[in-house]
Design a protein around this motif. Structure first.
Motif, short mmCIF file in Angstrom:
data_model
loop_
_atom_site.label_atom_id
_atom_site.label_comp_id
_atom_site.label_asym_id
_atom_site.label_seq_id
_atom_site.Cartn_x
_atom_site.Cartn_y
_atom_site.Cartn_z
N THR A 143 -6.44 6.52 3.22
CA THR A 143 -6.51 5.65 2.05
C THR A 143 -7.86 4.95 2.06
OG1 THR A 143 -4.13 5.27 2.10
CG2 THR A 143 -5.45 3.74 0.81
N LEU A 144 -8.62 5.12 0.97
CA LEU A 144 -9.91 4.46 0.82
C LEU A 144 -9.74 3.29 -0.15
CD1 LEU A 144 -12.12 7.68 0.40
CD2 LEU A 144 -11.65 6.41 2.51
N VAL A 145 -9.96 2.09 0.35
CA VAL A 145 -9.72 0.89 -0.44
C VAL A 145 -11.04 0.18 -0.71
CG1 VAL A 145 -8.51 -1.32 -0.57
CG2 VAL A 145 -7.45 0.63 0.59
N GLU A 156 -6.26 7.84 -2.42
CA GLU A 156 -5.44 8.42 -1.36
C GLU A 156 -5.81 9.88 -1.17
OE1 GLU A 156 -1.95 7.98 1.35
OE2 GLU A 156 -3.44 6.67 0.42
N ILE A 157 -6.06 10.27 0.08
CA ILE A 157 -6.35 11.67 0.44
C ILE A 157 -5.23 12.14 1.36
CG2 ILE A 157 -7.97 13.25 1.54
CD1 ILE A 157 -10.19 11.23 0.87
N PRO A 179 -4.02 -11.70 -4.56
CA PRO A 179 -4.70 -10.52 -5.08
C PRO A 179 -4.06 -9.24 -4.58
CG PRO A 179 -5.98 -11.51 -3.31
CD PRO A 179 -4.84 -12.44 -3.58
N VAL A 180 -4.05 -8.21 -5.41
CA VAL A 180 -3.51 -6.91 -5.01
C VAL A 180 -4.55 -6.21 -4.14
CG1 VAL A 180 -2.74 -4.65 -5.80
CG2 VAL A 180 -2.05 -6.70 -7.04
N ARG A 181 -4.20 -5.95 -2.89
CA ARG A 181 -5.13 -5.33 -1.95
C ARG A 181 -4.89 -3.83 -1.80
NH1 ARG A 181 -4.17 -10.42 0.49
NH2 ARG A 181 -6.09 -11.64 0.67
N ASN A 182 -3.63 -3.44 -1.74
CA ASN A 182 -3.31 -2.03 -1.51
C ASN A 182 -1.92 -1.72 -2.06
OD1 ASN A 182 -3.05 0.62 -0.56
ND2 ASN A 182 -2.49 -0.04 1.50
N ALA A 197 0.07 -7.14 -1.24
CA ALA A 197 -0.86 -8.11 -0.66
C ALA A 197 -1.40 -7.65 0.68
CB ALA A 197 -0.17 -9.47 -0.50
N SER A 198 -0.81 -6.61 1.26
CA SER A 198 -1.18 -6.17 2.60
C SER A 198 -2.07 -4.93 2.56
CB SER A 198 0.09 -5.86 3.41
OG SER A 198 -0.23 -5.27 4.65
#
Length: 399
Positions: free
Chosen positions: A153-155, A162-163, A319-322, A373-374
């Motif tokens: 996962t690239l954030v 997502e790969i 905030p939405v992180r992931n 959030a995580s």
């Protein structure tokens, strides 16, 4: 001798007690639950096995990028890297662990060989050990000869990518080994069927698992689009308790052959109702379809009463992180509630049918929203989930 006998009785009683995270309902008006968290002990003489079916696990690498955008062809530097468990079933297990209930569930899974597979098992064992419970993840685990896949996962601040590596194949002998392990568990109290199957699995394996594992005392959540008709038919044959098919709105449209909405747009509620009605037409009266649609309202549809509910998500205080794995946390919260492991002050003993299914899905939605959030898939803060649960107000639509 009398003193020794009394001490022995006390030890036996203490051993039989189990700790359950409890959400106490202290007020209820018009679909509103005012709640407080408690940590209670409840004594039960026997506890059925609960299973999460996660046949397609992965070693998950989540990479936080320094740059604001993921630009193809450019070099990107990572701010940090997190290694954890991947796969829908394993994500559901992670969410279950956040509720303090990992020791009440087992994972039925194929975990490939090699460093990746060994790491996945070690991470699963560590989650149960953290809760003070020894655990052998090999009891319901089959190790195919092929390697375990890795998901990346690239954030970045503006996007999540997502790969997903292809899964290794399993043999018929390994499938038979899995079913043999399942048969040894007897009938389960709760079953969550999560995600896809690796190559080599029979197309109706999920239906076979439901028939083998479930009876009238089993609660079932299906978070998969693999042979849904066979799964619902198997649940009806086994006369399962509450059965909830949990899919996202676009998956529901595909299953029913309905037109899909544009990317990013909400799926029309009328389209969802029609699609759900077509899938539930031959299902048992205890079956439901629960849909999520990203930040847009979720829906629950009942086969028995024909009613439906719209559940708008409240504004988030973080905030939405992931968002990866949020849907898996929804499924985990739902099955934990149905199994009585999220104790709503004893209300689940009084609530049946629609009311109980709605409360379970509502708790699942709260878990899924909190997990955003995580940086770790499906991981969430319990207090945040309770807060979101309190602020979800369903709207009922009659038949």
């Amino acid at each position: 001798i009398t003193i020794i006998f009394i001490i022995s009785l006390f030890c036996v009683h203490s051993f039989r007690e189990r700790s359950i995270f409890s959400i106490k309902i202290i007020k209820r008006t018009d679909n509103f639950f005012a709640m407080s968290m408690t940590n209670e002990f409840q004594s039960k003489k026997s506890i059925k096995t609960n299973l999460i079916v996660g046949l397609n696990p992965a070693l998950q690498r989540t990479i936080q990028l320094q740059s604001s955008d993921l630009i193809p062809g450019e070099v990107h530097r990572a701010a940090n890297v997190n290694i954890g468990i991947g796969g829908k079933g394993q994500n559901a297990f992670t969410a279950t662990n956040c509720m303090g209930n990992a020791h009440h569930f087992e994972l039925l899974q194929f975990v490939g060989n090699g460093f990746e597979g060994d790491s996945v098992l070690q991470l699963i064992d560590a989650k149960k050990t953290l809760k003070g419970n020894s655990y052998n993840s090999n009891q319901f685990t089959v190790r195919p000869s092929t390697p375990c896949r890795t998901c990346i996962t690239l954030v970045s601040p503006s996007s999540t990518t997502e790969i997903v590596e292809p899964s290794g194949s399993v043999s018929q002998q390994e499938v038979d080994q899995l079913l043999s392990a399942l048969a040894s568990a007897g009938k389960v109290g709760g079953l969550a069927v999560m995600g896809s199957m690796p190559p080599g699995c029979p197309p109706r394996l999920y239906g076979d698992i439901i028939r083998l594992a479930c009876d009238s005392g089993s609660q079932v959540v299906i978070d998969s689009v693999t042979d849904v008709a066979a799964c619902l038919a198997a649940a009806e044959t086994a006369q399962c308790g509450t059965v909830i098919l949990k899919v996202n709105a676009r998956e529901l449209c595909k299953l029913a052959g309905a037109a899909e909405a544009a990317v990013g747009a909400a799926v029309d509620p009328a389209v969802q109702r029609a699609a759900a009605a077509s899938l539930l037409a031959t299902a048992s009266s205890s079956a439901y379809i629960a849909t999520t649609d990203g930040p847009h309202p979720a829906f629950l549809f009942s086969a028995g009463s024909g009613r439906s509910w719209q559940l708008p998500l409240p504004a988030l205080s973080f905030p939405v992180r992931n968002p990866i794995g949020a849907g898996d946390a929804v499924a985990a919260g739902t099955i934990n509630f149905l199994c009585g492991l999220v104790d709503a002050g004893g209300s689940e003993d009084r609530e049946h049918g629609d009311e109980r299914a709605l409360a379970a899905f509502r708790w699942g939605l709260a878990c899924g929203a909190a997990s955003c959030a995580s940086n770790t898939n499906s991981e969430f803060d319990l207090a945040a989930a309770v807060d979101i649960f309190r602020r979800i107000t369903p709207t009922t639509y009659e038949n």
